[in-house]
Design an enzyme around this catalytic site. Structure first.
Site, PDB file in Angstrom:
ATOM      1  N   ASP A  22       0.858  -1.185   0.000  1.00 14.75           N
ATOM      2  CA  ASP A  22       0.000   0.000   0.000  1.00 14.75           C
ATOM      3  C   ASP A  22       0.885   1.223   0.000  1.00 14.75           C
ATOM      4  O   ASP A  22       2.013   1.172   0.475  1.00 14.75           O
ATOM      5  CB  ASP A  22      -0.842   0.038   1.280  1.00 14.75           C
ATOM      6  CG  ASP A  22      -2.000  -0.922   1.209  1.00 14.75           C
ATOM      7  OD1 ASP A  22      -2.375  -1.290   0.088  1.00 14.75           O
ATOM      8  OD2 ASP A  22      -2.508  -1.302   2.270  1.00 14.75           O
ATOM      9  N   ASP A  44      -4.820  -3.196   4.953  1.00 11.61           N
ATOM     10  CA  ASP A  44      -5.254  -2.719   6.265  1.00 11.61           C
ATOM     11  C   ASP A  44      -6.770  -2.783   6.437  1.00 11.61           C
ATOM     12  O   ASP A  44      -7.268  -2.828   7.540  1.00 11.61           O
ATOM     13  CB  ASP A  44      -4.740  -1.297   6.522  1.00 11.61           C
ATOM     14  CG  ASP A  44      -4.970  -0.379   5.334  1.00 11.61           C
ATOM     15  OD1 ASP A  44      -5.745  -0.764   4.431  1.00 11.61           O
ATOM     16  OD2 ASP A  44      -4.396   0.720   5.313  1.00 11.61           O
ATOM     17  N   ASP A  69      -9.509  -6.227   2.539  1.00 17.26           N
ATOM     18  CA  ASP A  69      -8.211  -6.722   2.110  1.00 17.26           C
ATOM     19  C   ASP A  69      -7.989  -8.161   2.576  1.00 17.26           C
ATOM     20  O   ASP A  69      -7.055  -8.826   2.123  1.00 17.26           O
ATOM     21  CB  ASP A  69      -7.081  -5.849   2.684  1.00 17.26           C
ATOM     22  CG  ASP A  69      -7.028  -4.491   2.008  1.00 17.26           C
ATOM     23  OD1 ASP A  69      -7.516  -4.396   0.866  1.00 17.26           O
ATOM     24  OD2 ASP A  69      -6.505  -3.549   2.609  1.00 17.26           O
TER      25      ASP A  69
HETATM   26  P1  ATP Z   1      -3.253   3.574  -0.285  1.00 18.98           P
HETATM   27  O1  ATP Z   1      -3.705   2.431  -1.085  1.00 18.98           O
HETATM   28  O2  ATP Z   1      -2.240   4.391  -0.927  1.00 18.98           O
HETATM   29  O3  ATP Z   1      -2.950   3.244   1.125  1.00 18.98           O
HETATM   30  P2  ATP Z   1      -5.790   4.136   0.265  1.00 18.98           P
HETATM   31  O4  ATP Z   1      -6.130   2.741  -0.063  1.00 18.98           O
HETATM   32  O5  ATP Z   1      -5.829   4.593   1.664  1.00 18.98           O
HETATM   33  O6  ATP Z   1      -4.445   4.552  -0.314  1.00 18.98           O
HETATM   34  P3  ATP Z   1      -8.195   5.167  -0.196  1.00 18.98           P
HETATM   35  O7  ATP Z   1      -8.277   5.462   1.241  1.00 18.98           O
HETATM   36  O8  ATP Z   1      -8.979   4.050  -0.765  1.00 18.98           O
HETATM   37  O9  ATP Z   1      -6.720   5.002  -0.589  1.00 18.98           O
HETATM   38  O10 ATP Z   1      -8.514   6.492  -0.946  1.00 18.98           O
HETATM   39  C1  ATP Z   1      -8.849   6.498  -2.292  1.00 18.98           C
HETATM   40  C2  ATP Z   1      -9.295   7.876  -2.660  1.00 18.98           C
HETATM   41  O11 ATP Z   1     -10.431   8.217  -1.910  1.00 18.98           O
HETATM   42  C3  ATP Z   1      -8.269   8.940  -2.343  1.00 18.98           C
HETATM   43  O12 ATP Z   1      -7.458   9.180  -3.456  1.00 18.98           O
HETATM   44  C4  ATP Z   1      -9.107  10.147  -2.041  1.00 18.98           C
HETATM   45  O13 ATP Z   1      -9.409  10.839  -3.217  1.00 18.98           O
HETATM   46  C5  ATP Z   1     -10.378   9.563  -1.498  1.00 18.98           C
HETATM   47  N1  ATP Z   1     -10.410   9.603  -0.026  1.00 18.98           N
HETATM   48  C6  ATP Z   1      -9.512   9.088   0.829  1.00 18.98           C
HETATM   49  N2  ATP Z   1      -9.878   9.290   2.102  1.00 18.98           N
HETATM   50  C7  ATP Z   1     -11.055   9.920   2.052  1.00 18.98           C
HETATM   51  C8  ATP Z   1     -11.971  10.371   3.044  1.00 18.98           C
HETATM   52  N3  ATP Z   1     -11.754  10.209   4.336  1.00 18.98           N
HETATM   53  N4  ATP Z   1     -13.095  10.971   2.626  1.00 18.98           N
HETATM   54  C9  ATP Z   1     -13.333  11.134   1.321  1.00 18.98           C
HETATM   55  N5  ATP Z   1     -12.533  10.717   0.360  1.00 18.98           N
HETATM   56  C10 ATP Z   1     -11.395  10.119   0.690  1.00 18.98           C
END
Ligand code: ATP
Length: 945
Positions: A335, A645, A649
């Site tokens: 990730d 996480d 997953d």
């Molecule tokens: P990574 O895979 O790098 O760890 P992630 O899986 O945490 O990232 P996500 O959390 O799924 O990524 O976020 C995907 C998209 O959703 C982000 O690019 C952002 O645009 C949006 N996003 C992330 N967190 C939030 C939130 N709390 N509220 C609204 N949109 C969000």
């Protein structure tokens, strides 16, 4: 203060009571307990822990030591020796069996304890409401009456009666064995409902697979349903891995072979005219000589040491086989956020559409891109346009910031000078930005009461909240990935293209971009339906945030590349963001591809296999993509480590050869499915674990390369003797007796091989390619070594035996004494041989001078102990009785030492030959594939072993 005792929870059918009755009976409220009341209850009822079912009990462990075919052979030998009137021999064999069992038992017990302790290294927490405030506490401190907050991915900390639910589904398989998640509600159910039908209870130890809820705890610790059947909670890891299993198999085959050869020896001996007793003794000696008695203990200890070292380097092993598998990991899929980057989000850029740009109206020249200064969570900073401060924050920007603040669950915290945030860092960044640019955070929140929420999920990629404004008007705010939010905004195709161009521009700088929108809702709208969110939102703007790479991750990625391990980044972020960060991390070799999850899902299995190999950055990835990716890479023959996480997953973590969960931010569900939990969520810890995994394997190979030749050598000595030695005075001449062989086998081998488990890492441990998981542990290297060393040892020991025997006889010594002295000299030679040989086993590739003579002091402790024992063997009178040994002259010692030292040049020659062969085949490989630059070094390293 009077002590009140709460009613015993088991006596009350909590599921049959309505919520108000539950709260009054448990003496709590929706706002939770007061802090001091909770402390009092904790003292009354004790901590919320369930005694784990221990691993194997001592008796079972002891039985396992004895229940080994090799031990059976030894026991049979002892019985046979006794039956034939060789009481001392029989007793010595027995004593050795007891000693061996004791060593194995103690070591396994300790290893088991170390591994059990790992379970407690991953902290279990719970979110509770106390005195109206949410806080995260250790799960052990939850008490009856606590109001707990449950979210997707959580482990329910104790048995609790649900107060409010939102689409709650709980996996109760830990309790009921039913793997389909059970949906939950608040209404009371009949008193006689079974555990599976108590839909308004959440049981401790079960896992929230989706939705959210609040619940009041009604039973903790041993009083919970799971506590009552705690024998089912078998969390302790088994001390068994593919390696130990295959070693056990080798052991069984070996035993059959040894017994067969021993019988053959008896036959040959009888044919040659040995007296039957001596023929039997020869057979027994051979069995004793050839069996590597100390090996199981060495393997267990090596694994346990590996597990402990990994834990110290912040990778907690949950499933023991991972220790070995880590060593052959070929691809790590990680990730991005938090693992490769710091997860310290800071809003850096804002963009708002030009006034009035809505509907089909053009966004062409619309919009203002603004820069926000300041880093981290400190609310200092200002707004700039083209480098110059913007005096007054425009109203459109304020509206954007306010919406980002309201559609948000994070809080700013302040302890002294240190500012921090509580909650999701992405959301925290929005709060900090609002504060920085002068929005009254608390006031805004107070004025816009939140009525309902659709929480953020990685699948939907957005979050929405419903609020009531001061006048009673209701409004929905939404924020999320631009694609997701724009899909519900009324801006038309042209507008969308314009905004997405802006998004691309921000993302190309490595920023995570969130779009924020709002929409009025009717006054009568009381809730949001997450499946059917309305459309027609007004786009308020974009917020772009940076999240710098972890410097140690950059180093770790470099190290992985040198080690022939591919690192792939998996992220939910935008493709351009992912590519930019991938570049900063050094992940993307020239020409490597980046791919979107949607593209990935369109590929066929075959196409995906090819694409998975050539692509290094995967963006906008949903959990189901991860699963396909793991499978595709595995189909390409890779050993895959995958991090995760979230709740969703879990399937990918289970499928991966090494599932890696995050100890801090990971959900309980992901941790339960993982093989390894990182206690610091840091990519660098994965690299450390791989390094340790390689070391463990190396050290096992070293132990084998040491133990097997010595066993074979001893067996060969006997074989040669029985086949060809003369029979003197009716008794056959034996260079070493059965009990003497046991002495060498146990005392010397154990004293010298155990320290190898502590050997430091090979210098090239991270500069050679991953081990082929199919490679047998008895590799060609081990087999060749075994042959060379065994032959040399046999020749040396037998040669010296004869030399001593005949010199003494010629010197007029009584034949019985000459015989004993010659045998003692032979035993001493074998022991000294092992001492010189173990120094050569300290490294698989380098000479002992190169690795540092004293880098592993344990080896010298082992050697010192062994020399002391050997002196005892040679000079102590009781040893003479037990083992038939005799005192040696200084002259004999010198000769033994010289003969034993012959191993040194032979090993140097062997090392030289291996290096040369490796270099040659590497060159051949390079000639056939000139494009492979790193190939020579890696192929050399590979062949070296
Ligand atoms: P990574 O895979 O790098 O760890 P992630 O899986 O945490 O990232 P996500 O959390 O799924 O990524 O976020 C995907 C998209 O959703 C982000 O690019 C952002 O645009 C949006 N996003 C992330 N967190 C939030 C939130 N709390 N509220 C609204 N949109 C969000």
């Amino acid at each position: 203060m009077s002590q009140r005792v709460l009613p015993p929870s088991a006596a009350i059918a909590w599921h049959s009571l309505p919520v108000p009755d539950v709260l009054s009976k448990i003496e709590s409220a929706e706002a939770g307990l007061a802090g001091d009341e909770a402390a009092r209850r904790l003292k009354d009822v004790g901590p919320n822990v369930i005694q784990r079912a221990k691993g194997d009990g001592p008796l079972k462990l002891l039985f396992r030591q004895i229940n080994d075919p090799l031990i059976y052979v030894l026991l049979a030998s002892a019985a046979l020796a006794m039956a034939m009137g060789e009481a001392i021999d029989g007793a010595v064999v027995l004593a050795v069996v007891v000693l061996n069992t004791a060593i194995g038992f103690v070591q396994e017990l300790r290893a088991g304890k170390a591994i059990e302790a790992l379970v407690d290294m991953v902290p279990q927490t719970a979110t509770v409401v106390r005195g109206g405030q949410r806080s995260v506490i250790p799960a052990a401190e939850v008490v009856p009456g606590d109001v707990v907050v449950l979210d997707a991915g959580d482990k329910v900390p104790a048995d609790a009666r649900l107060l409010s639910v939102k689409n709650l589904h709980v996996d109760e398989s830990a309790l009921t064995g039913e793997s389909v998640p059970s949906d939950k509600h608040v209404a009371a159910v009949p008193e006689d409902a079974g555990v599976g039908d108590r839909k308004n209870l959440a049981f401790g130890g079960t896992l929230v697979t989706s939705g959210a809820a609040t619940a009041v705890v009604v039973a903790t610790g041993a009083a919970t349903e799971l506590g009552r059947i705690s024998s089912m909670l078998h969390e302790a890891t088994e001390i068994e891995t593919p390696l130990t299993r295959s070693m056990a198999k080798v052991g069984r085959v070996l035993t059959v072979a040894i017994v067969a050869v021993a019988l053959l020896i008896v036959g040959v001996a009888l044919l040659r005219g040995y007296p039957p007793v001596d023929a039997m003794l020869a057979g027994i000696s051979l069995a004793v000589a050839a069996i590597p008695e100390g090996l199981p203990a060495i393997i267990t200890i090596s694994l346990a040491i590996g597990v402990q070292r990994m834990a110290r380097r912040r990778a907690v092993i949950r499933k023991l086989p991972a220790v070995e598998t880590l060593g052959s990991t070929g691809v790590i899929c990680s990730d991005k956020t938090g693992t490769l980057t710091r997860n310290e989000m800071t809003v850096r850029a804002l963009w708002t559409p030009a006034a009035g740009a809505q509907g089909e109206a053009a966004f062409e020249q619309a919009g203002a891109a603004l820069e926000v200064t300041g880093v981290g969570y400190a609310p200092e900073g200002e707004l700039r346009r083209d480098g110059a401060p913007v005096g007054e924050v425009p109203e459109a920007v304020r509206a954007l910031l306010r919406a980002g603040l309201l559609c948000n669950d994070a809080r700013m915290t302040r302890e002294g000078d240190a500012c921090g945030i509580q909650g999701d860092p992405t959301e925290g960044a929005l709060v900090v930005a609002a504060q920085k640019l002068g929005v009254d955070v608390e006031g805004t929140r107070r004025e816009h009461r939140r009525v309902d929420v659709v929480p953020f999920s990685s699948e939907r990629q957005l979050m929405a909240t419903l609020h009531e404004a001061p006048g009673g008007d209701r409004v929905i705010f939404m924020k999320g990935a631009p694609e997701a939010v724009l899909g519900r905004a009324a801006i038309g195709e042209a507008g969308r293209a314009q905004v997405m161009a802006q998004v691309e521009q921000m993302a190309a700088q490595g920023m995570r971009v969130l779009a924020v929108a709002s929409r009025p809702a009717g006054r009568d709208v009381a809730s949001l339906d997450e499946e059917h969110l309305p459309e027609g939102f007004e786009l308020l703007g974009l917020e772009g945030m940076i999240d710098p790479p972890r410097p140690e991750a950059i180093d770790a990625i470099k190290a992985c590349h040198a080690a022939g391990i591919t690192v792939k980044m998996i992220t939910g972020d935008h493709l351009a963001t992912a590519r930019a960060i991938g570049g900063q991390l050094g992940l993307v070799p020239d020409g490597a591809r980046a791919m979107n999850g949607t593209e990935l899902s369109r590929l066929s299995e075959g196409e995906l296999r090819a694409a998975a190999t050539s692509t290094h950055v995967f963006a906008r990835v949903a959990p189901e993509h991860k699963l396909r990716l793991v499978k595709a890479l595995q189909a390409e023959g890779k050993v895959v480590a995958m991090t995760g996480d979230g709740v969703n997953d879990a399937p990918a973590l289970k499928q991966a050869d090494i599932g890696v969960a995050m100890g801090i931010t990971g959900t309980a569900v992901s941790k339960e499915s993982a093989d390894v939990v990182l206690t610091d969520d840091n990519f660098a810890s994965i690299r450390a674990a791989v390094e340790e995994g390689r070391r463990v394997y190396d050290n096992l190979v070293k132990a084998l390369a040491f133990v097997l030749p010595t066993n074979l050598g001893e067996a060969l000595i006997l074989l040669v003797a029985v086949m060809s030695f003369p029979i003197v005075g009716g008794a056959p001449l034996m260079p070493i007796t059965a009990v003497q062989i046991l002495w060498v086998n146990l005392v010397a081998t154990v004293a010298l091989s155990l320290p190898l488990a502590f050997e430091a890492m090979e210098k090239d441990v991270m500069s050679r390619p991953p081990r082929d998981p199919g490679e047998p542990i008895l590799s060609r290297f081990v087999l060749v070594r075994t042959a060379i060393v065994a032959v040399l040892m046999t020749a040396g020991a037998i040669g010296l035996f004869f030399y001593e025997y005949f010199t003494e006889l010629r010197g007029g010594v009584v034949s019985e004494i000459a015989y004993r002295e010659a045998q003692t000299a032979a035993v001493t030679t074998v022991v000294l041989f092992q001492i010189f040989y173990v120094l050569n086993c300290r490294s698989l590739r380098d000479s002992m001078l190169k690795i540092g003579l004293f880098s592993n002091p344990w080896v010298y402790v082992g050697i010192g102990a062994l020399l002391a024992l050997q002196l005892c063997f040679v000079y102590a009178p009781f040893m003479h009785t037990l083992f038939g040994s005799a005192p040696l002259s200084l002259d004999a010692w010198v000769k033994s030492t010289l003969v034993a030292m012959s191993i040194l040049p032979v090993m140097s020659a062997e090392r030289w030959w291996r290096t040369r062969r490796a270099r040659r085949s590497a060159e051949r490989e390079r000639r056939s594939d000139p494009s492979d630059v790193g190939g020579v070094a890696s192929a050399m390293a590979n062949r070296g072993a």
